[in-house]
Structures are given as structure tokens and as C-alpha cells.
Motif scaffolding. Structure first.
Motif, PDB file in Angstrom:
ATOM      1  N   LEU A  90       0.748  -1.247   0.019  1.00 13.79           N
ATOM      2  CA  LEU A  90       0.052  -0.064  -0.114  1.00 13.79           C
ATOM      3  C   LEU A  90       0.917   1.150  -0.014  1.00 13.79           C
ATOM      4  N   PHE A  91       1.847   1.178   0.600  1.00 19.54           N
ATOM      5  CA  PHE A  91       2.971   2.329   0.798  1.00 19.54           C
ATOM      6  C   PHE A  91       3.560   2.509  -0.554  1.00 19.54           C
ATOM      7  N   GLN A  92       3.810   1.496  -1.280  1.00 20.26           N
ATOM      8  CA  GLN A  92       4.564   1.772  -2.315  1.00 20.26           C
ATOM      9  C   GLN A  92       3.636   2.273  -3.607  1.00 20.26           C
ATOM     10  N   LYS A  93       2.478   1.838  -3.440  1.00 16.00           N
ATOM     11  CA  LYS A  93       1.259   2.289  -4.384  1.00 16.00           C
ATOM     12  C   LYS A  93       1.110   3.972  -4.101  1.00 16.00           C
ATOM     13  N   ASN A  94       1.034   4.189  -2.946  1.00 11.17           N
ATOM     14  CA  ASN A  94       0.847   5.649  -2.727  1.00 11.17           C
ATOM     15  C   ASN A  94       2.110   6.616  -3.202  1.00 11.17           C
ATOM     16  N   ILE A  95       3.170   6.029  -3.004  1.00 10.26           N
ATOM     17  CA  ILE A  95       4.401   6.538  -3.459  1.00 10.26           C
ATOM     18  C   ILE A  95       4.270   6.837  -4.918  1.00 10.26           C
ATOM     19  N   ILE A  96       4.012   5.916  -5.532  1.00  8.13           N
ATOM     20  CA  ILE A  96       3.784   5.859  -7.172  1.00  8.13           C
ATOM     21  C   ILE A  96       2.676   6.884  -7.653  1.00  8.13           C
ATOM     22  N   ASN A  97       1.668   6.815  -6.937  1.00 14.50           N
ATOM     23  CA  ASN A  97       0.875   7.692  -6.993  1.00 14.50           C
ATOM     24  C   ASN A  97       1.005   9.187  -6.958  1.00 14.50           C
TER      25      ASN A  97
END
Length: 267
Positions: A90-97
Motif C-alpha cells: 500500500l505504501f509503495q502504491k501511494n508513493i507511485i501515485n
């Protein structure tokens, strides 16, 4: 207008960014950040003021949206708490977003690269608390006791997340506490959460350097593909099957290239 208050609302002359900018440049040794939502936009604004800070610790929550809450609730039905792997995903997806939606500014890129460098050398430590959702916004500033014998530090808490919006743009409500018992209480609670949290340094570095536009080994061919995609993405992502059937002649065969031609003609 009252000017001697300990509240910061991001109104003129009361913005949190300016307060941090002053505090961090004035003999600060340690800067602890506890927030539900972390944005690199907050860091790139403040990192010049953090050059002489000895240690920066950032503790974040799950940074969730409505869809993510559904996933977390389902995970909790099965395991009581969300798994470390799911939390990191989830953290990774938020960074990418965040990176996909950030402004294309050299200052932002420089700030992100500085953040990564400070993570690598240990000046910044970054962890995530997954045992419960964090809604807190807490900032602990501790001074060098030799250089600042009359002021050991302070705590700022309120509504501002560590982001450009929270530090300067949004109308917020934060208060600074300077009494020693308050600073110590905040530090003790931070240490409790920090001890039970998960290190996400490597996740952040890998995500930025491998999955965003700051990737160092992007080839000319990949840039070409990205350019073509950006030019044609509206047509690529459009639902060809949603086109009104009345636009097709009798006996029309819905072959892919013909669907594309109809979509282009309609556009």
C-alpha cells in the motif's frame, strides 16, 4: 490580529512551514515526525532547513483511501491486523501515485534525491505503524542542550500532515507546546510506536529508483513508448464497446482495427 499566540493556522504570518523553517535552523538536533499521511512535497520544502539536524525520524500510518479501507477491513477479519507485506504494498502504491501526480519541477526532484541520500546514510529513518490506523499529526523538535540551554525543544500537534498542503496551503489548526512534561510525554509515546513499527526505508528507495520517472536507467526506447502512450492514451483506454450500435452499418464486424476507426471518427 493576535501575533503572540502558539497557534498556527497557515494564515498570513501564521503558517506552519515558516515556523518549522525557523525552528529547524536553530540548533535542532532531533526532529521526530508522526503522521498518517506523508508526502515528499513536505520534505522538499523543508529539507534546506534540515541540513544541520543530526537525526530525522519519520513514522507514518497506512495512508489509506476509501478503497484501501475495504482491503484492510477484509484483512483484519482474517488476521486481526494488516500484514507487513500488504502494508508495504500500500505504501509503495501511494508513493507511485504521488510521483505520477506531482509537478515536474527540478526543486521537487532535488528534494527527493536528497531524501533518498539521507535515508541511505542514516540521517533519516523511516518506519510504518501497521497495528492501528494513525490519525495523529505530531512533530517533536529537540535542541542541542549546549547551544540552547534555556530551551530544550517543543511539540507541535494539530491537523497538519507533512505535506505542502498541510505546511502552507490548507487552512489548518496546530498548536506548539514548550513545557518539558508535554515534550517528554510526546517523546515517550513516539518511542512506544516507533518500537512496534516496521522499517520502510528500502521500500521507499526501491520504489522511487525503480518504479517512477526518477528511475536512473530509463532507455530512449522506453521514453519513446511513454511518449506514444501519452499521445494516444485517451483512445487506448476508451471503451470501444460502449459506442452506440446505431453508428455501425448493417452486417458490421467488430474487428479491433475497425472499432478503433469508429472511435477515431466519433472523436
Amino acid at each position: 490580529m493576535i501575533t503572540n499566540t502558539k497557534f498556527f493556522t497557515n494564515e498570513p504570518e501564521r503558517d506552519l512551514y515558516s515556523r518549522f523553517n525557523t525552528m529547524l535552523r536553530s540548533n535542532t538536533q532531533f526532529f521526530d515526525v508522526l503522521v498518517g499521511y506523508f508526502r515528499t512535497s513536505g520534505f522538499f520544502k523543508l529539507y534546506p532547513a534540515m541540513t544541520d539536524v543530526k537525526k530525522i525520524r519519520i513514522l507514518v500510518g497506512l495512508n489509506v483511501d476509501a478503497k484501501t479501507i475495504e482491503i484492510i477491513d477484509q484483512a483484519k477479519l482474517e488476521t486481526d491486523i494488516i500484514s507487513t507485506k500488504n502494508a508495504k504494498d500500500l505504501f509503495q502504491k501511494n508513493i507511485i501515485n504521488e510521483m505520477n501526480n506531482s509537478e515536474d519541477l527540478s526543486d521537487i526532484e532535488k528534494g527527493i534525491r536528497t531524501f533518498i541520500e539521507w535515508l541511505k546514510i542514516g540521517k533519516i529513518e523511516m518506519r510504518m505503524y501497521t497495528k492501528a490506523q494513525i490519525h495523529a499529526k505530531l512533530y517533536i523538535v529537540r535542541k542541542d542542550p549546549v547551544k540552547s540551554p534555556d530551551f530544550s525543544g517543543s511539540v507541535i500537534t494539530g491537523s497538519s500532515n507533512f505535506s505542502m498542503a498541510g505546511l502552507q496551503n490548507n487552512l489548518e489548526f496546530n498548536v506548539e507546546l514548550r513545557d518539558e512534561p508535554d515534550v517528554q510525554f510526546a517523546k515517550d509515546k513516539f518511542e512506544e510506536l516507533w518500537k512496534d513499527s516496521t522499517d520502510i526505508k528500502d521500500v521507499y528507495i526501491e520504489t522511487i529508483t525503480q518504479k517512477t520517472y526518477l528511475k536512473d536507467d530509463i532507455t530512449p526506447y522506453e521514453i519513446y513508448l511513454k511518449t506514444i502512450y501519452e499521445f494516444f492514451k485517451e483512445e487506448i483506454n476508451s471503451d470501444k464497446n460502449a459506442i452506440d450500435d446505431s453508428l455501425y452499418p448493417d452486417g458490421y464486424m467488430k474487428l479491433q482495427y475497425q472499432l478503433d476507426a469508429v472511435a477515431q471518427a466519433k472523436k
